[in-house]
Design a protein around this motif. Structure first.
Motif, PDB file in Angstrom:
ATOM      1  N   ASP A 125     -22.275 -31.198  39.445  1.00 26.36           N
ATOM      2  CA  ASP A 125     -21.119 -30.930  40.313  1.00 26.36           C
ATOM      3  C   ASP A 125     -20.275 -32.193  40.501  1.00 26.36           C
ATOM      4  OD1 ASP A 125     -22.047 -28.331  40.588  1.00 26.36           O
ATOM      5  OD2 ASP A 125     -22.892 -28.663  42.589  1.00 26.36           O
ATOM      6  N   ARG A 126     -20.923 -33.332  40.721  1.00 24.87           N
ATOM      7  CA  ARG A 126     -20.189 -34.601  40.868  1.00 24.87           C
ATOM      8  C   ARG A 126     -19.484 -34.986  39.577  1.00 24.87           C
ATOM      9  NH1 ARG A 126     -25.029 -37.179  43.016  1.00 24.87           N
ATOM     10  NH2 ARG A 126     -24.824 -38.554  41.237  1.00 24.87           N
ATOM     11  N   TRP A 127     -20.181 -34.820  38.450  1.00 18.77           N
ATOM     12  CA  TRP A 127     -19.584 -35.171  37.160  1.00 18.77           C
ATOM     13  C   TRP A 127     -18.401 -34.264  36.837  1.00 18.77           C
ATOM     14  CZ3 TRP A 127     -25.093 -35.012  34.748  1.00 18.77           C
ATOM     15  CH2 TRP A 127     -25.809 -36.139  35.148  1.00 18.77           C
ATOM     16  N   GLN A 128     -18.486 -33.013  37.253  1.00 19.81           N
ATOM     17  CA  GLN A 128     -17.368 -32.094  37.057  1.00 19.81           C
ATOM     18  C   GLN A 128     -16.127 -32.641  37.768  1.00 19.81           C
ATOM     19  OE1 GLN A 128     -17.426 -28.404  39.300  1.00 19.81           O
ATOM     20  NE2 GLN A 128     -16.568 -27.288  37.546  1.00 19.81           N
ATOM     21  N   GLY A 129     -16.295 -33.049  39.010  1.00 19.51           N
ATOM     22  CA  GLY A 129     -15.184 -33.623  39.764  1.00 19.51           C
ATOM     23  C   GLY A 129     -14.658 -34.899  39.136  1.00 19.51           C
ATOM     24  N   ASP A 130     -15.571 -35.759  38.675  1.00 17.12           N
ATOM     25  CA  ASP A 130     -15.163 -37.008  38.021  1.00 17.12           C
ATOM     26  C   ASP A 130     -14.329 -36.719  36.774  1.00 17.12           C
ATOM     27  OD1 ASP A 130     -16.630 -38.464  39.912  1.00 17.12           O
ATOM     28  OD2 ASP A 130     -18.349 -38.746  38.574  1.00 17.12           O
ATOM     29  N   ALA A 131     -14.808 -35.792  35.947  1.00 19.80           N
ATOM     30  CA  ALA A 131     -14.104 -35.471  34.707  1.00 19.80           C
ATOM     31  C   ALA A 131     -12.719 -34.900  34.994  1.00 19.80           C
ATOM     32  CB  ALA A 131     -14.921 -34.482  33.871  1.00 19.80           C
ATOM     33  N   LYS A 132     -12.644 -33.991  35.936  1.00 17.31           N
ATOM     34  CA  LYS A 132     -11.346 -33.393  36.259  1.00 17.31           C
ATOM     35  C   LYS A 132     -10.364 -34.452  36.758  1.00 17.31           C
ATOM     36  CE  LYS A 132     -12.772 -28.669  37.332  1.00 17.31           C
ATOM     37  NZ  LYS A 132     -12.854 -27.647  38.389  1.00 17.31           N
ATOM     38  N   ARG A 133     -10.831 -35.335  37.623  1.00 17.35           N
ATOM     39  CA  ARG A 133      -9.953 -36.391  38.146  1.00 17.35           C
ATOM     40  C   ARG A 133      -9.483 -37.332  37.039  1.00 17.35           C
ATOM     41  NH1 ARG A 133     -13.383 -35.635  42.368  1.00 17.35           N
ATOM     42  NH2 ARG A 133     -14.860 -37.217  41.711  1.00 17.35           N
ATOM     43  N   LEU A 134     -10.383 -37.710  36.141  1.00 17.21           N
ATOM     44  CA  LEU A 134     -10.002 -38.631  35.064  1.00 17.21           C
ATOM     45  C   LEU A 134      -9.037 -37.978  34.080  1.00 17.21           C
ATOM     46  CD1 LEU A 134     -13.371 -40.501  34.404  1.00 17.21           C
ATOM     47  CD2 LEU A 134     -11.271 -41.453  35.381  1.00 17.21           C
ATOM     48  N   VAL A 135      -9.221 -36.701  33.792  1.00 19.43           N
ATOM     49  CA  VAL A 135      -8.292 -36.020  32.889  1.00 19.43           C
ATOM     50  C   VAL A 135      -6.916 -35.907  33.538  1.00 19.43           C
ATOM     51  CG1 VAL A 135      -7.776 -33.816  31.730  1.00 19.43           C
ATOM     52  CG2 VAL A 135     -10.060 -34.849  31.521  1.00 19.43           C
ATOM     53  N   VAL A 136      -6.874 -35.589  34.817  1.00 17.90           N
ATOM     54  CA  VAL A 136      -5.572 -35.555  35.524  1.00 17.90           C
ATOM     55  C   VAL A 136      -4.937 -36.939  35.506  1.00 17.90           C
ATOM     56  CG1 VAL A 136      -4.505 -35.315  37.814  1.00 17.90           C
ATOM     57  CG2 VAL A 136      -6.053 -33.547  36.959  1.00 17.90           C
ATOM     58  N   GLN A 137      -5.730 -37.959  35.778  1.00 16.78           N
ATOM     59  CA  GLN A 137      -5.215 -39.338  35.779  1.00 16.78           C
ATOM     60  C   GLN A 137      -4.700 -39.716  34.393  1.00 16.78           C
ATOM     61  OE1 GLN A 137      -8.078 -42.141  37.281  1.00 16.78           O
ATOM     62  NE2 GLN A 137      -6.710 -43.873  37.095  1.00 16.78           N
ATOM     63  N   MET A 138      -5.398 -39.306  33.357  1.00 15.07           N
ATOM     64  CA  MET A 138      -4.975 -39.585  31.986  1.00 15.07           C
ATOM     65  C   MET A 138      -3.595 -38.986  31.720  1.00 15.07           C
ATOM     66  SD  MET A 138      -6.692 -37.859  28.571  1.00 15.07           S
ATOM     67  CE  MET A 138      -6.173 -36.193  29.000  1.00 15.07           C
ATOM     68  N   GLU A 139      -3.345 -37.811  32.255  1.00 15.34           N
ATOM     69  CA  GLU A 139      -2.080 -37.106  32.034  1.00 15.34           C
ATOM     70  C   GLU A 139      -0.914 -37.742  32.794  1.00 15.34           C
ATOM     71  OE1 GLU A 139      -1.995 -34.967  29.747  1.00 15.34           O
ATOM     72  OE2 GLU A 139      -3.813 -33.761  29.730  1.00 15.34           O
ATOM     73  N   GLU A 140      -1.214 -38.543  33.795  1.00 16.84           N
ATOM     74  CA  GLU A 140      -0.169 -39.182  34.611  1.00 16.84           C
ATOM     75  C   GLU A 140       0.272 -40.489  33.972  1.00 16.84           C
ATOM     76  OE1 GLU A 140      -2.200 -39.613  38.331  1.00 16.84           O
ATOM     77  OE2 GLU A 140      -1.850 -37.533  38.900  1.00 16.84           O
ATOM     78  N   GLN A 141       0.840 -40.394  32.839  1.00 13.78           N
ATOM     79  CA  GLN A 141       1.256 -41.586  32.102  1.00 13.78           C
ATOM     80  C   GLN A 141       2.339 -42.267  32.865  1.00 13.78           C
ATOM     81  OE1 GLN A 141       1.841 -40.920  27.886  1.00 13.78           O
ATOM     82  NE2 GLN A 141       0.918 -38.922  28.110  1.00 13.78           N
TER      83      GLN A 141
END
Length: 141
Positions: A125-141
């Motif tokens: 569950d924690r890793w799911q949140g981490d992955a989602k946040r990092l992918v969103v952050q990646m998209e915020e170029q």
């Protein structure tokens, strides 16, 4: 055959696959599918970080230097190497990821060999949140 690298598309693909496994509710699918999802969440997070590294202007080192190249490492070693190598316009964000102990805490590629019972749902569950946040952050170029 050598494959090209597209970290952004790969991060999205791994996240999508992880989400599908995480939600799988057919008979006998859980908790094993969630454990595999946890592994894929980590890969999605790594790929998002590597895309941010690329966006920042960082590039992989020569083949003979892969031992110290964050582009070829997994969590937690990826985070450790970023402390010394983060550079460019997203270096502050990359350093923040590297310094935040909670991001992918207790995630390791070794989990792919472990029995399912050693990959608890609360970690996934924690890793799911981490992955989602990092992918969103990646998209915020």
């Amino acid at each position: 055959m050598a494959y090209s690298h597209n970290y952004q598309i790969s991060a999205r693909r791994h996240l999508k696959a992880a989400e599908a496994l995480y939600a799988l509710n057919t008979g006998g699918a859980q908790p094993g599918a969630k454990a595999v999802a946890g592994y894929l969440y980590g890969l999605a997070g790594e790929l998002a970080v590597k895309e941010m590294m690329t966006q920042s202007g960082m590039r992989p080192l020569a083949d003979d230097q892969r031992r110290n190249d964050p582009f070829y490492k997994h969590f937690p070693e990826l985070k450790s190497l970023l402390l010394d190598s983060a550079a460019g316009r997203r270096s502050g964000e990359l350093l923040n990821v590297a310094r935040t102990a909670q991001i992918f805490q207790e995630w390791s590629t070794d989990m792919r060999y472990a029995p399912t019972c050693e990959v608890p749902t609360h970690r996934v569950d924690r890793w799911q949140g981490d992955a989602k946040r990092l992918v969103v952050q990646m998209e915020e170029q």
